[in-house]
Structures are given as C-alpha cells and as structure tokens.
Design a protein around this motif. Structure first.
Motif, short mmCIF file in Angstrom:
data_model
loop_
_atom_site.label_atom_id
_atom_site.label_comp_id
_atom_site.label_asym_id
_atom_site.label_seq_id
_atom_site.Cartn_x
_atom_site.Cartn_y
_atom_site.Cartn_z
N ARG A 27 -7.87 39.24 21.97
CA ARG A 27 -8.97 38.97 21.05
C ARG A 27 -10.17 39.84 21.37
O ARG A 27 -10.80 40.40 20.48
CB ARG A 27 -9.35 37.48 21.13
CG ARG A 27 -10.55 37.09 20.28
CD ARG A 27 -10.21 37.17 18.81
NE ARG A 27 -11.27 36.69 17.97
CZ ARG A 27 -12.26 37.43 17.50
NH1 ARG A 27 -12.35 38.69 17.81
NH2 ARG A 27 -13.18 36.91 16.71
N THR A 28 -10.48 39.99 22.64
CA THR A 28 -11.60 40.83 23.06
C THR A 28 -11.34 42.28 22.68
O THR A 28 -12.23 42.97 22.19
CB THR A 28 -11.82 40.69 24.58
OG1 THR A 28 -12.04 39.30 24.87
CG2 THR A 28 -13.00 41.50 25.05
N TYR A 31 -11.70 42.69 18.96
CA TYR A 31 -13.10 42.61 18.57
C TYR A 31 -13.75 43.98 18.68
O TYR A 31 -14.46 44.41 17.80
CB TYR A 31 -13.84 41.60 19.45
CG TYR A 31 -15.29 41.46 19.10
CD1 TYR A 31 -15.68 40.65 18.02
CD2 TYR A 31 -16.28 42.12 19.82
CE1 TYR A 31 -17.01 40.52 17.69
CE2 TYR A 31 -17.61 41.98 19.49
CZ TYR A 31 -17.97 41.19 18.42
OH TYR A 31 -19.29 41.05 18.09
N LEU A 36 -11.44 41.30 13.39
CA LEU A 36 -12.02 40.05 13.88
C LEU A 36 -11.27 38.78 13.50
O LEU A 36 -11.65 37.71 13.92
CB LEU A 36 -13.46 39.94 13.39
CG LEU A 36 -14.36 41.09 13.79
CD1 LEU A 36 -15.74 40.92 13.17
CD2 LEU A 36 -14.48 41.20 15.29
N ASP A 38 -9.13 35.66 13.50
CA ASP A 38 -8.41 34.87 14.52
C ASP A 38 -6.93 34.78 14.22
O ASP A 38 -6.10 34.81 15.12
CB ASP A 38 -9.00 33.47 14.62
CG ASP A 38 -10.33 33.44 15.35
OD1 ASP A 38 -10.59 34.36 16.14
OD2 ASP A 38 -11.09 32.49 15.13
N ARG A 85 -18.50 30.53 17.78
CA ARG A 85 -19.14 31.00 16.54
C ARG A 85 -20.10 29.98 15.95
O ARG A 85 -21.07 30.35 15.30
CB ARG A 85 -18.07 31.38 15.51
CG ARG A 85 -17.49 32.75 15.76
CD ARG A 85 -16.69 33.23 14.58
NE ARG A 85 -15.50 32.42 14.33
CZ ARG A 85 -14.39 32.46 15.03
NH1 ARG A 85 -14.30 33.29 16.04
NH2 ARG A 85 -13.37 31.70 14.73
N TYR A 91 -19.27 32.21 24.95
CA TYR A 91 -18.06 33.00 24.72
C TYR A 91 -16.96 32.49 25.66
O TYR A 91 -17.22 32.23 26.84
CB TYR A 91 -18.36 34.48 24.99
CG TYR A 91 -17.26 35.39 24.54
CD1 TYR A 91 -17.19 35.81 23.21
CD2 TYR A 91 -16.29 35.85 25.42
CE1 TYR A 91 -16.18 36.66 22.78
CE2 TYR A 91 -15.28 36.69 25.00
CZ TYR A 91 -15.24 37.10 23.68
OH TYR A 91 -14.22 37.92 23.25
#
Length: 100
Positions: A27-28, A31, A36, A38, A85, A91
C-alpha cells in the motif's frame, strides 16, 4: 492451553502479521506510485501472497493454516486505512510480533 494449541495460535498470529505487513508495504509503495485505491492494493496483495509467497518453500506453512486469518488481516488493514483517512487514527504501522 497445551503446547500444540500454543504453537497453532503462534502460527496463525505470525500468518496474520506477514499478511498485514505485506499489505502495508504494498500500500505504501502504491501510494508513492499514485495508485491509491484500497481495493487495488488488497487485490494485488492477495495475488502476491497466493501466487508467489505461499509457493516459496519457506512459506509453505501458510498453506496449512486457516484462510480466514489471511482474509481478516486484509480487512484489518483496510479498516486501519479507513480510520487514518477519517482522522480517527495515525498512519498504520507495521505489526510487531509478540509472544503468547
């Protein structure tokens, strides 16, 4: 709890950590690439774990464990990003192993 039960719990906990941390890492990375979504991340993590990681000799043990642990780790990761979010949490951090 006897030794067999404790070992099984530890294996499942380790499995959860591997899946969660792999998902967070991916995910990082996505990003920083500008991707982005999910759902895209979770689908890629599932593909990576199923098609590559679980087939490596050192990760064969994952195939002997309940798939629900795998699914819950990804759900937990998705929830962690939802809380981030919404401003309810920071985070997400990599999960650390702890002993039982």
């Amino acid at each position: 709890m006897n030794n067999n039960e404790a070992t099984l719990v530890a294996k499942h906990l380790g499995f959860w950590h591997v899946v969660f941390n792999c998902g967070l890492s991916r995910r990082t990375q996505m990003y920083s690439d500008g991707k982005l979504s999910d759902s895209k991340v979770l689908n890629q993590v599932k593909k990576i774990l199923t098609n590559h990681v679980k087939k490596q000799p050192k990760f064969v043990w994952m195939n002997q464990l309940y798939s629900r642990v795998y699914q819950n780790a990804l759900i937990d990761l998705k929830d962690a990003f939802s809380r981030y979010r919404s401003g309810k949490a920071g985070y997400p951090k990599f999960a650390k192993l702890w002993s039982i």
